[in-house]
Design a protein around this motif. Structure first.
Motif, mmCIF file in Angstrom:
data_model
loop_
_atom_site.group_PDB
_atom_site.id
_atom_site.type_symbol
_atom_site.label_atom_id
_atom_site.label_comp_id
_atom_site.label_asym_id
_atom_site.label_seq_id
_atom_site.Cartn_x
_atom_site.Cartn_y
_atom_site.Cartn_z
ATOM 1 N N LEU A 456 0.844 -1.194 0.000
ATOM 2 C CA LEU A 456 0.000 0.000 0.000
ATOM 3 C C LEU A 456 0.882 1.248 0.000
ATOM 4 C CD1 LEU A 456 -2.784 -0.970 2.582
ATOM 5 C CD2 LEU A 456 -2.805 -1.251 0.107
ATOM 6 N N GLN A 457 0.420 2.266 -0.675
ATOM 7 C CA GLN A 457 1.134 3.554 -0.717
ATOM 8 C C GLN A 457 0.141 4.688 -0.476
ATOM 9 O OE1 GLN A 457 3.254 4.238 -4.351
ATOM 10 N NE2 GLN A 457 4.576 2.424 -4.140
ATOM 11 N N LEU A 458 0.664 5.781 0.004
ATOM 12 C CA LEU A 458 -0.154 6.986 0.121
ATOM 13 C C LEU A 458 0.166 7.921 -1.042
ATOM 14 C CD1 LEU A 458 -0.576 8.407 3.726
ATOM 15 C CD2 LEU A 458 -2.185 7.157 2.314
ATOM 16 N N THR A 517 3.950 11.916 7.280
ATOM 17 C CA THR A 517 4.284 12.726 6.103
ATOM 18 C C THR A 517 4.108 14.214 6.366
ATOM 19 O OG1 THR A 517 3.624 10.915 4.642
ATOM 20 C CG2 THR A 517 3.727 13.110 3.680
ATOM 21 N N ILE A 518 2.956 14.613 6.934
ATOM 22 C CA ILE A 518 2.697 16.044 7.110
ATOM 23 C C ILE A 518 3.654 16.656 8.132
ATOM 24 C CG2 ILE A 518 0.973 16.044 8.962
ATOM 25 C CD1 ILE A 518 0.816 17.935 5.600
ATOM 26 N N ALA A 519 4.063 15.848 9.116
ATOM 27 C CA ALA A 519 5.032 16.348 10.105
ATOM 28 C C ALA A 519 6.369 16.657 9.433
ATOM 29 C CB ALA A 519 5.207 15.318 11.222
ATOM 30 N N PRO A 682 2.498 10.441 -5.545
ATOM 31 C CA PRO A 682 3.352 9.960 -4.456
ATOM 32 C C PRO A 682 4.044 11.134 -3.760
ATOM 33 C CG PRO A 682 3.784 8.750 -6.499
ATOM 34 C CD PRO A 682 2.918 9.917 -6.859
ATOM 35 N N LEU A 683 4.635 10.872 -2.630
ATOM 36 C CA LEU A 683 5.246 11.928 -1.824
ATOM 37 C C LEU A 683 6.371 12.642 -2.582
ATOM 38 C CD1 LEU A 683 5.576 13.454 0.815
ATOM 39 C CD2 LEU A 683 7.018 11.588 1.659
ATOM 40 N N ALA A 684 7.172 11.886 -3.306
ATOM 41 C CA ALA A 684 8.283 12.518 -4.039
ATOM 42 C C ALA A 684 7.756 13.508 -5.061
ATOM 43 C CB ALA A 684 9.131 11.436 -4.721
ATOM 44 N N ASP A 685 6.707 13.130 -5.768
ATOM 45 C CA ASP A 685 6.117 14.036 -6.752
ATOM 46 C C ASP A 685 5.471 15.236 -6.073
ATOM 47 O OD1 ASP A 685 6.978 12.254 -8.632
ATOM 48 O OD2 ASP A 685 5.004 11.367 -9.005
ATOM 49 N N LEU A 690 5.204 21.022 -4.924
ATOM 50 C CA LEU A 690 5.208 22.141 -3.987
ATOM 51 C C LEU A 690 6.370 23.092 -4.260
ATOM 52 C CD1 LEU A 690 4.233 20.256 -0.677
ATOM 53 C CD2 LEU A 690 2.773 21.720 -2.086
ATOM 54 N N ARG A 691 7.547 22.543 -4.655
ATOM 55 C CA ARG A 691 8.685 23.415 -4.994
ATOM 56 C C ARG A 691 8.376 24.257 -6.235
ATOM 57 N NH1 ARG A 691 11.873 18.999 -3.280
ATOM 58 N NH2 ARG A 691 11.945 18.150 -5.412
#
Length: 704
Positions: A456-458, A517-519, A682-685, A690-691
């Motif tokens: 599973l992935q977020l 993740t949000i932290a 995914p988090l990396a994307d 955001l950048r």
């Protein structure tokens, strides 16, 4: 020889005869003087008393009597010395203290009219007394027995009764005069099993023991169950002289067994057959169907949304509804059909005698029609619908012969399809359903593996401010990356997880990953983001839900305002009071709550008065047509105006075009979300997104 000598010789001869008779007499002979002392005793008496004559002679006769008997025996002796012949029974003790029952004859010896001595002749009757006592005890035992006991004369024609005990008379209601002389078959009647009667007659004719349970009848005609045992009685030559019967009224036991049998095969609430009896009849009817080249049909009837009704109105009302449902369905089926309560609000119907298999559709529609009529329970009016699955068992299908119970499973799968089709409908089983269900079972097993193997992935989808176009929040969305199948849609596995309960473990994992993740993200941001996490009703109503959130906030040092909980109105269906208390607790913790898919529930406005929420997410179904449909546009505008008056934030989901964005901005929607801004990533994307956003000019959406 002189006359005197002759007389002397005659006297000697008589004395010799007397002495011989006295000595050798088989009975016990003795003599007593007028004071009661023993003057002589023969050999037989000495043998009875286990002594020699010298041990007796000179002793008073009372020395050999029981104390309780002495006064009575002395009275007999005194009457004898006054010339009376007496015969009586008493008890004696030998010199070893052994008790003897004896019968005594006292004969007074008289000379010239005067009693000079008393002769006694006694006989040991201990054996007779013992037999009499034994017979008396036996008769008393038989008379007082709780079981009915009868004796029939085997030598007389038709074996008439010669004895019955009081228990038999009480059991049957007859008097002794009404039964003696009759054959005991008068207790039989129409309900007496012919096979049992035949077994009795055969055993009696063969002179053998027999034990049967037979239905007999009392004098007033009422039946009773009789556990009867009959045994022959033979004489010394082996000839049967009598039959003894022992009977016990076991009606209560039989009734109790019948009740237990009924309860083991019937549903207590509705009185319908239960699962076990239904499956038994299904096996039986399947054999008949194969033998007669016919088909049979099983209907699986499941009430729609019964649990909320049961929870809201209470189990007493729910039980009455189920009873009425059973009655209504029973009224529309044929006598040979079997209706069973299978489980909870599920019913099974077996149709073994349809002229045409298609007639099952007619039966199913009749059931839907009768159940659609309102139920008036106490002061409540309840409306119900049902979903029905139908499975046909063809006589030529080997499954019917080998596994008739498969029809239940097939009907269940068809019912599940009826549920998916919108409820209040009928669906027939087909092989495609099996394939779908097999796929479902495989998917469920693989989903369990995905939880254990980190498959599973977020993914995160940005939510932007409608005025600045900047990301202010992200929604955490779970994705399943299958090692062989690739990406599996949440629309496939999330409903499955909710139905199987796996959603709880998945939800806990998502919540932890989202907080982690949000932290981390906010450590490098000047303006922190919030993360929105969807919570299923099952997870939301668990007793440890709030405690788990508090632990996560502490573990990741996360401000409560950084976590947003998204719930649907469905959380209130389980337990409205608990759900509202939980929402208030979240609010008190500083965690914001949003209502997801707003506008699709049937009581959204009434819930807004109750729920302590911060945000409304307008369902994407309204956004999709907002540029084409004036009605949808008006509904969206109305929701936004309502939310603003209630000081609630609004989020529009599913924005895919610039035109949709423009309309929602114009209507004053606070936040926007959709593919037009960004897909879930995914988090990396997300970091890259955001950048890029930081360097992009305001009011321009980031690239997809």
């Amino acid at each position: 020889m002189s006359k005197a000598e002759d007389t002397r010789l005659q006297l000697l001869e008589q004395q010799s005869r007397y002495e011989s008779l006295f000595t050798h007499h088989p009975d016990h002979v003795f003599s007593l003087d007028l004071k009661g002392y023993v003057t002589s005793a023969n050999k037989s008496l000495c043998e009875m008393l286990n002594c020699n004559e010298s041990d007796i002679v000179g002793h008073h006769f009372t020395e050999f009597m029981l104390d309780d008997d002495k006064a009575e025996v002395i009275g007999y002796f005194e009457r004898a010395i006054h010339g009376e012949r007496l015969r009586y029974q008493t008890r004696a003790l030998d010199l070893q203290g052994n008790l003897r029952h004896i019968e005594i004859i006292n004969l007074p010896l008289t000379v010239e009219g005067k009693v000079i001595e008393v002769f006694g002749i006694s006989k040991d009757i201990s054996h007779d007394v013992f037999n009499e006592e034994e017979m008396r005890v036996l008769k008393r035992s038989v008379d007082s027995s709780a079981n009915g006991i009868i004796i029939a004369d085997a030598k007389q024609p038709d074996h008439p009764l010669t004895y019955v005990n009081p228990a038999f008379l009480k059991m049957t209601g007859y008097s002794e005069s009404e039964v003696l002389g009759r054959n005991c078959r008068f207790l039989q009647g129409e309900g007496s099993d012919p096979e049992v009667v035949s077994k009795l007659r055969t055993a009696i004719s063969q002179g053998s023991d027999v034990n049967v349970v037979i239905r007999n009848y009392r004098k007033d005609g009422t039946p009773f169950w009789n556990d009867l045992y009959i045994s022959p009685v033979r004489d010394n030559s082996g000839e049967i002289t009598h039959f003894i019967g022992v009977q016990q009224d076991i009606s209560r036991r039989i009734e109790a067994e019948n009740r237990l049998d009924y309860q083991s095969t019937h549903d207590v609430l509705t009185g319908l057959p239960n699962r076990s009896l239904f499956e038994e009849r299904l096996s039986h009817d399947a054999e008949l169907a194969i033998r007669n080249h016919r088909s049979l049909v099983v209907l699986y009837v499941d009430l729609d949304e019964f649990k909320p009704i049961n929870d809201s109105l209470g189990h007493i009302v729910g039980d009455k509804i189920l009873q009425h449902v059973a009655e209504r369905i029973s009224d529309v089926i044929e006598p040979g059909d079997t209706l069973a309560r299978y489980n909870g609000d599920e019913f099974l119907l077996l149709l073994p005698s349809l002229m045409h298999v298609d007639d099952a559709q007619v039966v199913a529609e009749r059931i839907l029609t009768t159940l659609s009529q309102p139920f008036s329970i106490d002061s409540e009016t309840v409306y119900l619908t049902a979903s029905i699955g139908i499975a046909e068992g063809e006589f030529s299908n080997p499954i019917l012969a080998r596994e008739p119970h498969m029809l239940i499973r097939q009907a269940d799968m068809a019912m599940y399809q009826a549920k998916k089709g919108g409820r209040n409908t009928v669906h027939w089983y087909s092989s495609e359903i099996t394939e779908q269900m097999n796929e479902r079972v495989i998917l469920r097993r693989e989903l369990e593996g995905a939880l254990q193997q980190d498959d599973l992935q977020l993914h995160f989808q940005p939510i932007v401010d409608s005025k600045t176009g900047r990301t202010v929040s992200v929604e955490a969305l779970v994705r399943w990356i299958h090692p062989k199948r690739g990406m599996i849609s949440p629309a496939v596995f999330i409903p499955l997880a909710e139905q199987t309960g796996q959603i709880i473990a998945i939800g806990d994992w998502v919540l932890r990953e989202a907080c982690t993740t949000i932290a981390k993200l906010n450590q490098t941001r000047e303006e922190p983001l919030t993360v929105a996490v969807n919570i299923s009703p099952l997870q939301f109503t668990r007793s440890n839900f709030l405690c788990n959130i508090e632990k996560l906030l502490q573990e990741f040092s996360l401000e409560p305002s950084m976590l947003e909980i998204e719930v649907t109105e469905g959380v209130l269906f389980h337990d409205e009071e608990i759900a509202i208390d939980t929402l208030h607790s979240l609010q008190n913790m500083g965690i914001r709550v949003s209502i997801d898919d707003f506008g699709t529930g049937y009581s959204s406005l009434s819930y807004l008065r109750l729920l302590p929420v911060h945000k409304l997410k307008i369902d994407r179904s309204f956004i999709h047509e907002v540029t084409e449909s004036e009605r949808d546009c008006a509904i969206v505008g109305g929701i936004i105006d309502l939310a603003h008056h209630l000081s609630l934030v609004t989020v529009a989901e599913g924005i895919e075009t610039a035109e949709q964005e423009a309309i929602l901005k114009q209507q004053g929607c606070t936040l926007l979300q959709g593919y037009y801004f960004a897909r879930p990533m995914p988090l990396a994307d997300l970091n890259e997104f955001l950048r890029h956003e930081l360097n992009a000019p305001l009011d321009n959406p980031a690239p997809n």
